[in-house]
Each structure stands twice: as structure tokens, then as C-alpha cells.
Design a protein around this motif. Structure first.
Motif, PDB file in Angstrom:
ATOM      1  N   ALA A 173       1.433  12.505   4.275  1.00  0.00           N
ATOM      2  CA  ALA A 173       1.639  11.053   4.314  1.00  0.00           C
ATOM      3  C   ALA A 173       2.094  10.572   5.680  1.00  0.00           C
ATOM      4  O   ALA A 173       1.582   9.575   6.212  1.00  0.00           O
ATOM      5  CB  ALA A 173       2.650  10.643   3.244  1.00  0.00           C
TER       6      ALA A 173
ATOM      7  N   ALA B 125      -8.944   7.440   4.704  1.00  0.00           N
ATOM      8  CA  ALA B 125      -8.522   8.706   4.106  1.00  0.00           C
ATOM      9  C   ALA B 125      -9.697   9.588   3.695  1.00  0.00           C
ATOM     10  O   ALA B 125      -9.573  10.817   3.681  1.00  0.00           O
ATOM     11  CB  ALA B 125      -7.636   8.443   2.895  1.00  0.00           C
TER      12      ALA B 125
ATOM     13  N   LEU C  90      -5.321  -1.990   1.836  1.00  0.00           N
ATOM     14  CA  LEU C  90      -5.524  -0.966   0.806  1.00  0.00           C
ATOM     15  C   LEU C  90      -6.927  -0.373   0.939  1.00  0.00           C
ATOM     16  O   LEU C  90      -7.104   0.852   0.916  1.00  0.00           O
ATOM     17  CB  LEU C  90      -5.320  -1.555  -0.593  1.00  0.00           C
ATOM     18  CG  LEU C  90      -5.618  -0.602  -1.752  1.00  0.00           C
ATOM     19  CD1 LEU C  90      -4.643   0.569  -1.769  1.00  0.00           C
ATOM     20  CD2 LEU C  90      -5.591  -1.351  -3.088  1.00  0.00           C
TER      21      LEU C  90
ATOM     22  N   ILE D 248      -3.371   7.238  -2.032  1.00  0.00           N
ATOM     23  CA  ILE D 248      -3.189   5.856  -1.592  1.00  0.00           C
ATOM     24  C   ILE D 248      -3.490   4.932  -2.764  1.00  0.00           C
ATOM     25  O   ILE D 248      -4.565   4.999  -3.370  1.00  0.00           O
ATOM     26  CB  ILE D 248      -4.113   5.526  -0.404  1.00  0.00           C
ATOM     27  CG1 ILE D 248      -3.817   6.473   0.768  1.00  0.00           C
ATOM     28  CG2 ILE D 248      -3.943   4.068   0.028  1.00  0.00           C
ATOM     29  CD1 ILE D 248      -4.845   6.416   1.871  1.00  0.00           C
ATOM     30  N   CYS D 249      -2.539   4.064  -3.080  1.00  0.00           N
ATOM     31  CA  CYS D 249      -2.729   3.139  -4.205  1.00  0.00           C
ATOM     32  C   CYS D 249      -1.903   1.885  -3.964  1.00  0.00           C
ATOM     33  O   CYS D 249      -1.134   1.788  -3.019  1.00  0.00           O
ATOM     34  CB  CYS D 249      -2.318   3.801  -5.515  1.00  0.00           C
ATOM     35  SG  CYS D 249      -0.537   4.105  -5.658  1.00  0.00           S
TER      36      CYS D 249
ATOM     37  N   ALA E  65      -7.179   1.664   4.291  1.00  0.00           N
ATOM     38  CA  ALA E  65      -6.490   2.946   4.239  1.00  0.00           C
ATOM     39  C   ALA E  65      -7.241   3.940   3.361  1.00  0.00           C
ATOM     40  O   ALA E  65      -7.378   5.123   3.712  1.00  0.00           O
ATOM     41  CB  ALA E  65      -5.065   2.753   3.726  1.00  0.00           C
ATOM     42  N   GLN E  66      -7.748   3.492   2.222  1.00  0.00           N
ATOM     43  CA  GLN E  66      -8.502   4.396   1.365  1.00  0.00           C
ATOM     44  C   GLN E  66      -9.786   4.858   2.053  1.00  0.00           C
ATOM     45  O   GLN E  66     -10.186   6.017   1.928  1.00  0.00           O
ATOM     46  CB  GLN E  66      -8.815   3.714   0.039  1.00  0.00           C
ATOM     47  CG  GLN E  66      -7.596   3.550  -0.857  1.00  0.00           C
ATOM     48  CD  GLN E  66      -7.915   2.896  -2.189  1.00  0.00           C
ATOM     49  OE1 GLN E  66      -8.914   2.184  -2.326  1.00  0.00           O
ATOM     50  NE2 GLN E  66      -7.070   3.127  -3.182  1.00  0.00           N
TER      51      GLN E  66
ATOM     52  N   VAL F  79       0.876  -1.166   0.000  1.00  0.00           N
ATOM     53  CA  VAL F  79       0.000   0.000   0.000  1.00  0.00           C
ATOM     54  C   VAL F  79       0.914   1.216   0.000  1.00  0.00           C
ATOM     55  O   VAL F  79       1.704   1.405   0.927  1.00  0.00           O
ATOM     56  CB  VAL F  79      -0.924   0.013   1.228  1.00  0.00           C
ATOM     57  CG1 VAL F  79      -1.740   1.308   1.274  1.00  0.00           C
ATOM     58  CG2 VAL F  79      -1.855  -1.196   1.212  1.00  0.00           C
ATOM     59  N   GLU F  80       0.825   2.005  -1.063  1.00  0.00           N
ATOM     60  CA  GLU F  80       1.685   3.176  -1.197  1.00  0.00           C
ATOM     61  C   GLU F  80       0.938   4.417  -0.726  1.00  0.00           C
ATOM     62  O   GLU F  80      -0.182   4.677  -1.176  1.00  0.00           O
ATOM     63  CB  GLU F  80       2.118   3.350  -2.648  1.00  0.00           C
ATOM     64  CG  GLU F  80       3.059   4.525  -2.867  1.00  0.00           C
ATOM     65  CD  GLU F  80       3.635   4.534  -4.270  1.00  0.00           C
ATOM     66  OE1 GLU F  80       4.788   4.091  -4.439  1.00  0.00           O
ATOM     67  OE2 GLU F  80       2.915   4.975  -5.201  1.00  0.00           O
ATOM     68  N   ILE F  81       1.562   5.173   0.166  1.00  0.00           N
ATOM     69  CA  ILE F  81       0.968   6.393   0.709  1.00  0.00           C
ATOM     70  C   ILE F  81       1.921   7.545   0.436  1.00  0.00           C
ATOM     71  O   ILE F  81       3.080   7.534   0.864  1.00  0.00           O
ATOM     72  CB  ILE F  81       0.693   6.249   2.215  1.00  0.00           C
ATOM     73  CG1 ILE F  81      -0.257   5.069   2.459  1.00  0.00           C
ATOM     74  CG2 ILE F  81       0.095   7.538   2.781  1.00  0.00           C
ATOM     75  CD1 ILE F  81      -0.440   4.689   3.903  1.00  0.00           C
TER      76      ILE F  81
END
Length: 380
Positions: free
Chosen positions: A74, A137, A130, A146-147, A133-134, A67-69
């Protein structure tokens, strides 16, 4: 479902960039983790264990989805997700964290990587963070993106893994510290390399950032490792239970809190950040827990494989807990297990009964980890 090389596969479960290579190198069975296939059988699990602890193994762990933030907020957002204090986490550092819900329940126990000031990866255990977190957010008021990036880790683990890495990247890799990361290119293949892994052994994770080059990367690592007896392998249940490492959904789930697992050090209630679950965890710490995770040594003949169901634990005829992960350790010559048990029965040396498929077995509460409790091997 369609048939491929004797396995049944469909498009709803993803294949990793290393899938074809693992089949070519002898993968005989797969399970599903984070909606992806993961190799779980290269022959004898015991031989896989000895390959890991004596030499080195290469494992496809692309199922550890990232999970990229990113974004201006961030760092603040990532701190919202975990009770571990991240205020001193440097760029280039990795940390083992817990992600908790509003009730203090465990949603995941991933590795967090900080690639830049406002750039993080959460390298997941087996649950849909994922989506979590989305969702968090949406109403957070924070400026984050977030992706799931195109990132697929390999694990190179074992005492000779350093020699293999040196053959691949040169002497400079030798000063990469435990739980730190560095960017590399290997013949043009973009990688993030970290001194981490799910084995309790010396090891590295190679995070491939171009899924089209998975087959190429696998073959390069195996070729470099040939002089060091590198073997294709899979994450070892034997070694991870010896090391007391959690398997999410087995040893912990959404109804498990950090204090039951003995993870007090990963919860900092004194930080200013209002991380999710803070008030619940404060209440749990004050009131104490009714159960805790322990180690077990189980009497009887060597287990022929890991448990596939939870085994009930009884004391004086009353059920007091369950075995969550069990296996025979050929090194310790014991059946060892992780278990969740009533705190009143959790003292080291307590004898309990375990209901196994072949009958009732005596078991003794033991310290865990069972081997190398200070993690000196992995940190060496």
C-alpha cells in the motif's frame, strides 16, 4: 427525477448520510460534487462566512469520497500516485498531496490519511480517483486492494470548533495536532477525527464509518455546539478564496501542473520512487512555465456572488489569462480572485483588464493568500 422537499433528485446522484438532516436544518440549495449532492445554500453566503470566522459551522462534506488502499504494498503504491515525498509520513498523520498523470497534469489535490502501516485513505477533491487508482493498480505488479469504504466526513470549522469538540470528546481532543488523526467512538458511532478542513480556519473533520448513523451524528454535533453558537453551513467560497485554497475544476484541472500553482514544495524529484509524471515534471521544472496562478483585486462594486464562468484577463488589448474564482470579501471589503495568467504579466502590482458580465474592470495582481498567509489560524 422525483420531487422531495421542493428539490428534484434522482438515484444516479447519491445523497449523503446527512442529507435529510441538512434539509431539516435549512439547506436551500445543492450542487453536485463527486457524483453526490452537497448543500451549497443555507441562506446568506455572507452570514455563513461570518458564522465560520466568528463562531463555528458544521458542513456536510460526505462528497469528499474516500479511496481506501490496503495490502502489503500500500505505501509503495500510494507513493506512485503523488510527487510528494511520503517516506517520513507516520501512522496517524495526514498530508495534502497532488495526484498527477504521466504529463504532470493535476488529477486531484486530496488529503491523504495514514490509518495504519498498510492502510491509507485518499480524501478526494472533485474527480474520479477511485477509477484512476484501480486502473494504475492493474499492471503495477503491486499487492494492493483499492475500494471506496463506507466513510462520510463532516466538517466542523471555526474558532469555537475546539470547544464543540471538547464537549463531544473530552479534554483529550485538545492535543490532536494539525494534520493528524485519531480514532474515536461517540456513543458507539465509529469515527476517525482529523485536524483538517477546507476553510483556512481552526477545524476538524469527523469521518463517519457507518452511513446508517449520519442523522444521529449530525444531531449530536449540533446539540453539543448549541452553547457555542454552532450553525449549519456550507464550505465558504469567500473564506477559501481569502485563503488561496484551490477548487478543483475551477482553479486547476488535468491541464494544470504543480509549478503553475506554486506547489514546488509538493514535488520532490529527488526521491527514488518512480511516481507517475516524474519525467514530465522534471522537464517542466527545467523549462519553466508560461503561466502561473496569482491573486487579483478587482475594481468596482461588490460582487453579488462567485463567478460562474471564467472571465478573460487582458493586458494592452491581448488576452493573457482568466479569472478562475472570484468573490467579494466583506472582511477585506474587496473583490478578490484567483487567476491563471501569463508569467510576463504576473508581477505583483501589475494592472490588467477583466472582462466581467457587466463590462471591463481594472484589476491588480496581488499576493495570495489574501488573509492569514502563514495559515496561523488553522494551525493554532
Amino acid at each position: 427525477m422525483t420531487k422531495s422537499d421542493g428539490f428534484g433528485f434522482g438515484t444516479q446522484i447519491r445523497k449523503s448520510p446527512y442529507f435529510d438532516a441538512t434539509v431539516r436544518w435549512g439547506a436551500q440549495g445543492f450542487s453536485v460534487y463527486n457524483h453526490m449532492y452537497i448543500p451549497r445554500d443555507f441562506g446568506s453566503p455572507e452570514q455563513n462566512f461570518w458564522n465560520l470566522v466568528n463562531d463555528a459551522i458544521l458542513c456536510d462534506v460526505a462528497v469528499e469520497r474516500q479511496v481506501e488502499i490496503t495490502g502489503p504494498d500500500a505505501a509503495k503504491f500510494v507513493q506512485m500516485l503523488t510527487p510528494r515525498d511520503l517516506s517520513k509520513m507516520a501512522v496517524g498523520q495526514c498530508k495534502y498531496i497532488l495526484i498527477t498523470n504521466a504529463d504532470g497534469g493535476l488529477l486531484n489535490d486530496p488529503i491523504l490519511l495514514r490509518l495504519a502501516e498498510n492502510h491509507f485513505w485518499i480524501s478526494l477533491a472533485d474527480s474520479d480517483i477511485l477509477l484512476w487508482a484501480q486502473g494504475v493498480a492493474v499492471h503495477s505488479g503491486l499487492d494492493v486492494s483499492i475500494c471506496e469504504p463506507d466513510v462520510s466526513p463532516l466538517q466542523l470549522q471555526g474558532p469555537k470548533s475546539g470547544e464543540v469538540m471538547k464537549a463531544l470528546f473530552g479534554d483529550s481532543i485538545m492535543d490532536l495536532k494539525y494534520y493528524w488523526l485519531r480514532k474515536f467512538e461517540l456513543d458507539g458511532i465509529p469515527l476517525i477525527v482529523s485536524r483538517t478542513g477546507w476553510s483556512s480556519e481552526l477545524g476538524y473533520e469527523l469521518y463517519l464509518q457507518d452511513g446508517t448513523r449520519g442523522d444521529e451524528l449530525w444531531e449530536k454535533v449540533m446539540a453539543a455546539g448549541k452553547p457555542f453558537d454552532l450553525k449549519p453551513g456550507h464550505t465558504s467560497s469567500i473564506r477559501r478564496i481569502e485563503g488561496g485554497m484551490l477548487s478543483y475544476h475551477a482553479d486547476a484541472d488535468i491541464n494544470t501542473n504543480p509549478y503553475e500553482l506554486g506547489f514546488d514544495r509538493l514535488v520532490n524529484l529527488d526521491i527514488d520512487a518512480e511516481f507517475i509524471g516524474k519525467s514530465a515534471l522534471r522537464r517542466i521544472k527545467k523549462n519553466g512555465t508560461s503561466r502561473k496562478q496569482v491573486g487579483l483585486v478587482i475594481d468596482g462594486a461588490p460582487l453579488t456572488g462567485p463567478n460562474t464562468t471564467f472571465w478573460a484577463i487582458s493586458k494592452d488589448g491581448a488576452v493573457v489569462g482568466k479569472v478562475t474564482s472570484a468573490v467579494y470579501s466583506p472582511r477585506l471589503e474587496q473583490n478578490i480572485a484567483l487567476a491563471m495568467i501569463s508569467t510576463g504579466c504576473s508581477e505583483i502590482g501589475t494592472v490588467v483588464d477583466v472582462a466581467m458580465p457587466d463590462g471591463i474592470h481594472k484589476a491588480t495582481i496581488a499576493e495570495r493568500p489574501f488573509f492569514d498567509p502563514k495559515k496561523k489560524i488553522a494551525a493554532s
